[in-house]
Enzyme design. Structure first.
Site, PDB file in Angstrom:
ATOM      1  N   GLU A 136       0.841  -1.194   0.000  1.00  0.00           N
ATOM      2  CA  GLU A 136       0.000   0.000   0.000  1.00  0.00           C
ATOM      3  C   GLU A 136       0.875   1.242   0.000  1.00  0.00           C
ATOM      4  O   GLU A 136       0.381   2.346   0.135  1.00  0.00           O
ATOM      5  CB  GLU A 136      -0.967  -0.020   1.190  1.00  0.00           C
ATOM      6  CG  GLU A 136      -0.308   0.030   2.552  1.00  0.00           C
ATOM      7  CD  GLU A 136      -0.598   1.306   3.306  1.00  0.00           C
ATOM      8  OE1 GLU A 136       0.353   2.096   3.417  1.00  0.00           O
ATOM      9  OE2 GLU A 136      -1.723   1.514   3.775  1.00  0.00           O
ATOM     10  N   CYS A 185      -3.268  -4.615   3.877  1.00  0.00           N
ATOM     11  CA  CYS A 185      -2.254  -5.503   4.450  1.00  0.00           C
ATOM     12  C   CYS A 185      -2.257  -6.912   3.856  1.00  0.00           C
ATOM     13  O   CYS A 185      -1.422  -7.724   4.228  1.00  0.00           O
ATOM     14  CB  CYS A 185      -2.412  -5.582   5.964  1.00  0.00           C
ATOM     15  SG  CYS A 185      -2.106  -4.008   6.774  1.00  0.00           S
ATOM     16  N   THR A 202       2.493   1.735  15.586  1.00  0.00           N
ATOM     17  CA  THR A 202       2.701   0.417  14.972  1.00  0.00           C
ATOM     18  C   THR A 202       3.115   0.424  13.499  1.00  0.00           C
ATOM     19  O   THR A 202       3.714  -0.547  13.037  1.00  0.00           O
ATOM     20  CB  THR A 202       1.401  -0.415  15.069  1.00  0.00           C
ATOM     21  OG1 THR A 202       0.336   0.326  14.477  1.00  0.00           O
ATOM     22  CG2 THR A 202       1.061  -0.754  16.499  1.00  0.00           C
ATOM     23  N   THR A 261     -12.240  -1.638  13.385  1.00  0.00           N
ATOM     24  CA  THR A 261     -11.233  -2.460  12.707  1.00  0.00           C
ATOM     25  C   THR A 261     -11.115  -3.844  13.357  1.00  0.00           C
ATOM     26  O   THR A 261     -10.490  -4.729  12.788  1.00  0.00           O
ATOM     27  CB  THR A 261      -9.832  -1.800  12.745  1.00  0.00           C
ATOM     28  OG1 THR A 261      -9.429  -1.642  14.103  1.00  0.00           O
ATOM     29  CG2 THR A 261      -9.844  -0.445  12.054  1.00  0.00           C
ATOM     30  N   HIS A 289      -2.087 -12.249  10.691  1.00  0.00           N
ATOM     31  CA  HIS A 289      -1.704 -10.849  10.471  1.00  0.00           C
ATOM     32  C   HIS A 289      -1.571 -10.146  11.821  1.00  0.00           C
ATOM     33  O   HIS A 289      -2.324 -10.419  12.754  1.00  0.00           O
ATOM     34  CB  HIS A 289      -2.747 -10.140   9.598  1.00  0.00           C
ATOM     35  CG  HIS A 289      -2.478  -8.675   9.467  1.00  0.00           C
ATOM     36  ND1 HIS A 289      -1.297  -8.197   8.970  1.00  0.00           N
ATOM     37  CD2 HIS A 289      -3.225  -7.585   9.808  1.00  0.00           C
ATOM     38  CE1 HIS A 289      -1.334  -6.872   8.990  1.00  0.00           C
ATOM     39  NE2 HIS A 289      -2.481  -6.484   9.502  1.00  0.00           N
ATOM     40  N   LYS A 346      -1.840  -7.760  20.454  1.00  0.00           N
ATOM     41  CA  LYS A 346      -3.027  -8.386  21.036  1.00  0.00           C
ATOM     42  C   LYS A 346      -3.908  -9.118  20.013  1.00  0.00           C
ATOM     43  O   LYS A 346      -4.383 -10.217  20.273  1.00  0.00           O
ATOM     44  CB  LYS A 346      -3.857  -7.278  21.719  1.00  0.00           C
ATOM     45  CG  LYS A 346      -4.464  -7.719  23.040  1.00  0.00           C
ATOM     46  CD  LYS A 346      -5.384  -6.643  23.601  1.00  0.00           C
ATOM     47  CE  LYS A 346      -4.633  -5.490  24.234  1.00  0.00           C
ATOM     48  NZ  LYS A 346      -5.520  -4.405  24.692  1.00  0.00           N
ATOM     49  N   ASN A 384       3.707  -3.305  12.851  1.00  0.00           N
ATOM     50  CA  ASN A 384       2.870  -3.830  11.773  1.00  0.00           C
ATOM     51  C   ASN A 384       3.496  -3.472  10.425  1.00  0.00           C
ATOM     52  O   ASN A 384       3.463  -2.315  10.012  1.00  0.00           O
ATOM     53  CB  ASN A 384       1.460  -3.232  11.871  1.00  0.00           C
ATOM     54  CG  ASN A 384       0.539  -3.712  10.752  1.00  0.00           C
ATOM     55  OD1 ASN A 384       0.922  -4.560   9.957  1.00  0.00           O
ATOM     56  ND2 ASN A 384      -0.658  -3.168  10.709  1.00  0.00           N
TER      57      ASN A 384
END
Lengths: 348, 140
Positions: free
Chosen positions: A81, A113, A154, A203, A236, A241, A268
């Site tokens: 992306e 992602c 992240t 999300t 992913h 968490k 991430n």
């Protein structure tokens, strides 16, 4: 889903930039330290790095492990992306740099992602249909987070490359894959906008958890497996968490996700996130290990795959730097240097 | 736009692709019409391995136009394992840690951008050889 011709992973390669921004630095600047930290730190690309350079190094590592000539690769597909150009493929730069041009198909893939695993599905189909023997799928990103936003803790950078080829040459063969997609706008970025918008808690349940659980449950049902049949699972990793919680929801143990859970140390890495988790698992895998890979892409969807490691893994693991070697190569930066490296300073 | 100029040398820059002289067998980088060793004209394309050592170096604090964004950075002469000396930027390194004899390896990085609307130029740089086994992490 399964191709007519049996296929597998011939070579794989990781890349993670050298710089790290501790999440505590973001909290120090924006909340006087009063914030829960979703990761310990995240990877930050250097001034001379972008999705193309990251993809090139991951691709070279995959070629080193694959032991095949770059000229035998018939597709180079880069999912991201954060492509360096709005118009002009990243994949042509990568294909040229690794020596795969000109008898090659090249294109860039987009699906937040999960752009990298979408390219992987296509590579499996291209080889699985018999159109070619070798195809390369890459997930790479230099993700953007708005200063002070929850994402800034992240959003990281990294890349992972996979060469798909015939099962008999593979270090891990594919048992099956499954894709689950709906129109769920949990995260998006409009044209010409530098930073994405996201739905906060939206999300989670209707996006990440719903799509991954449906994809994985359908794949397990198709293959007739239970979580106990897998040596390792990779999900992913938008934070620490979410993958832990989705593993628990699906019945996977902490031990099964331990080796592939990289988010606490690198953040991430978007299109590279689950694919880098898989490179870390393959670095330590043994013949016979069954591995689950499940990506998530906002918008939204999940691709799930089941691979079984073959005897060829051991001779190929050390042919390129391991994922952990890149994680150990670590230079922490403070928020000010991060702002410079990510070009957040207005210079004019 | 300088597109043709950059495009012509793309292969050389992206992957450290040089030549081997057909007459004297010596490696040549960058590619040339005439062999600098024996002056013969026939050469074959040869991708270099990318490993070498720092032969000499200098840190640039006042960079020329187009490179100021990256300063300070270190430029080095790299003695490639195959023989040729190559001038290149070092990357992923603390400038004060650079020393003569430092083992380095080639990586493909962004060299510069032709402004916000222009071409992004990629090419070879060198970094300290990546250790394949884990080492003790730095402290923040």
């Amino acid at each position: 889903m399964k191709p007519l011709r049996e296929v597998g992973i011939i070579g794989y390669g990781a890349y993670i930039p050298r710089y790290r921004l501790p999440a505590a630095e973001v909290a120090r600047v924006w909340t006087e330290g009063h914030a829960g930290l979703p990761v310990e730190e995240k990877s930050v690309p250097g001034l001379d790095e972008d999705t193309a350079t990251i993809a090139i190094e991951a691709a070279r590592n995959a070629l080193a492990r694959g032991g095949i000539a770059a000229q035998s690769i018939r597709a180079v597909w880069v999912g991201s992306e954060s492509h360096p150009y709005a118009v002009k493929p990243t994949s042509t730069i990568v294909a040229e740099a690794i020596g795969a041009t000109p008898q090659v198909s090249a294109a860039d893939w987009e699906f937040a992602c999960k752009a990298g695993t979408e390219a992987l599905q296509a590579a499996i189909a291209l080889v699985g249909s018999g159109m070619t023997d070798f195809a390369m799928a890459i997930g790479a990103d230099t993700a953007q987070g708005r200063p002070g936003d929850a994402l800034e803790y992240t959003t990281a950078a990294g890349g992972a490359a996979y060469i798909i080829g015939p099962r008999e040459h593979s270090l891990a063969y594919l048992e099956g894959s499954y894709s689950y997609v709906t129109d769920t706008p949990d995260f998006f970025r409009r044209p010409y906008q530098h930073y994405p918008e996201h739905g906060g808690r939206f999300t989670g349940q209707p996006a990440y958890f719903k799509h991954i659980t449906h994809a994985v449950e359908a794949l397990l049902q198709e293959l007739g497996y239970t979580p106990g049949d897998f040596a390792a699972a990779v999900f992913h990793q938008p934070n620490t968490k979410f993958p832990q919680r989705v593993a628990q929801m699906l019945g996977f143990s902490k031990e099964q996700i331990r080796v592939g859970l990289l988010a606490p140390k690198i953040g991430n890495t978007y299109a590279a996130s689950s694919l880098l988790g898989l490179t870390a698992v393959l670095d330590e895998a043994k013949p016979g290990d069954r591995i689950l890979l499940a990506s998530f892409g906002s918008g939204a969807g999940s691709d799930a795959f089941s691979f079984v490691v073959t005897d060829l893994i051991q001779e190929r693991q050390r042919l390129a730097p391991t994922t952990q070697a890149y994680i150990a190569r670590r230079k922490p930066v403070d928020y000010a240097l991060y702002v410079r490296y990510r070009r957040k300073l207005q210079m004019h | 736009m300088n597109v043709p100029r950059y495009w012509r040398s793309e292969r050389t820059r992206y992957g450290l692709v040089g030549e081997i002289c057909r007459s004297c067998g010596k490696p040549i980088f960058p590619p040339r019409d005439v062999c600098p060793h024996c002056t013969d004209e026939g050469q074959d394309v040869h991708p270099f391995g990318g490993k070498g050592q720092v032969y000499s170096f200098s840190t640039v604090y006042d960079a020329p136009a187009g490179y100021t964004e990256y300063q300070p950075y270190t430029v080095a002469l790299i003695k490639l394992d195959e023989g040729p000396l190559v001038t290149a930027q070092l990357t992923d390194v603390d400038n004060e840690a650079v020393h003569i004899g430092m083992p380095v390896e080639m990586v493909t990085r962004k060299i510069k951008e032709e402004g916000e609307n222009g071409l992004i130029i990629y090419g070879y740089k060198f970094r300290p050889v990546l250790e394949s086994k884990s080492s003790r992490p730095d402290r923040f």
